[in-house]
Write an enzyme that holds these catalytic residues in place. Structure first.
Site, PDB file in Angstrom:
ATOM      1  N   PHE A   1      11.037  36.677   0.858  1.00 43.11           N
ATOM      2  CA  PHE A   1      12.484  36.902   0.788  1.00 43.11           C
ATOM      3  C   PHE A   1      13.236  35.806   1.523  1.00 43.11           C
ATOM      4  CE2 PHE A   1      16.364  38.930   2.661  1.00 43.11           C
ATOM      5  CZ  PHE A   1      17.057  39.088   1.470  1.00 43.11           C
TER       6      PHE A   1
ATOM      7  N   GLU B   1      10.111  26.670   8.450  1.00 42.53           N
ATOM      8  CA  GLU B   1      10.806  27.775   9.097  1.00 42.53           C
ATOM      9  C   GLU B   1      10.313  28.070  10.517  1.00 42.53           C
ATOM     10  OE1 GLU B   1      13.375  29.026   7.632  1.00 42.53           O
ATOM     11  OE2 GLU B   1      13.080  28.098   5.682  1.00 42.53           O
TER      12      GLU B   1
END
Length: 203
Positions: free
Chosen positions: A16, A95
């Site tokens: 997601f 990330e």
């Protein structure tokens, strides 16, 4: 249940994205779905000293903050077989290592009513992170975004592309935090909102 337990020995995985991943995943995937996760609100509370800022002027990017009554819209990407390892290696650098995010498993609700809910991996930055900036007013956040640039481009582009995604794919959703910062940015720059496309292409 820990993320590694969900991922282990799976032939497919959903990831997601709620920030730059909604328009720039940069990894191979099988398919994608627009939808939302419950129990989190999206906030420009995380610092970015690589992609959208630097050590002297860290940019502002989004993270998820727990809020029982909130939901956050974004995109879930399905990766399969060899794509799983490739995407996770890439995202771990993008990330986690460079962005300071950690992984969680969340329940993703697709936009289409006839599609089942699914579990998805998500990257979240918490207040434990050294470059976490925390809450600020929309005006303060917009002022910071207006002067920051990193290796990927201007911090303004990040904000405007995220707002553009919400208008195109989730037009009925009111994201007050996001749109208030966008409005404050245009006020800061004394720029008409109709100049948005030009600002996106100028990077």
């Amino acid at each position: 249940m820990k993320p590694q337990d969900i991922i282990k020995e799976k032939s497919n995985l959903w990831i997601f994205g709620y920030g730059s991943l909604v328009w720039k995943p940069d990894f191979k995937y099988k398919r994608s779905k627009v939808g939302y996760v419950k129990g989190y609100k999206r906030r420009f509370w995380h610092g970015d000293d690589f992609y959208r800022g630097d050590k002297q002027k860290p940019g502002r990017v989004v993270t998820l903050v727990e809020d029982h009554d909130a939901c956050t819209w974004g995109v879930a990407y399905e990766v399969t077989d060899s794509q799983i390892e490739e995407s996770l290696q890439y995202l771990n650098m993008r990330e986690a290592v460079l962005g300071g995010y950690v992984t969680e498993i969340v329940e993703f609700v697709p936009r289409e009513n006839d599609q089942a809910k699914l579990l998805a991996l998500v990257y979240i930055a918490t207040s434990d992170n050294p470059i976490y900036l925390g809450p600020a007013s929309e005006t303060e956040i917009a002022s910071q975004i207006a002067i920051c640039r990193g290796n990927t481009g201007h911090n303004m582009e990040y904000l405007l592309r995220l707002a553009e995604f919400m208008r195109l794919f989730c037009p009925e959703v009111e994201d007050d935090h996001l749109f208030s910062i966008e409005a404050a940015l245009f006020c800061e720059l004394k720029t008409d909102p109709t100049s948005r496309p030009m600002m996106l292409t100028s990077g």
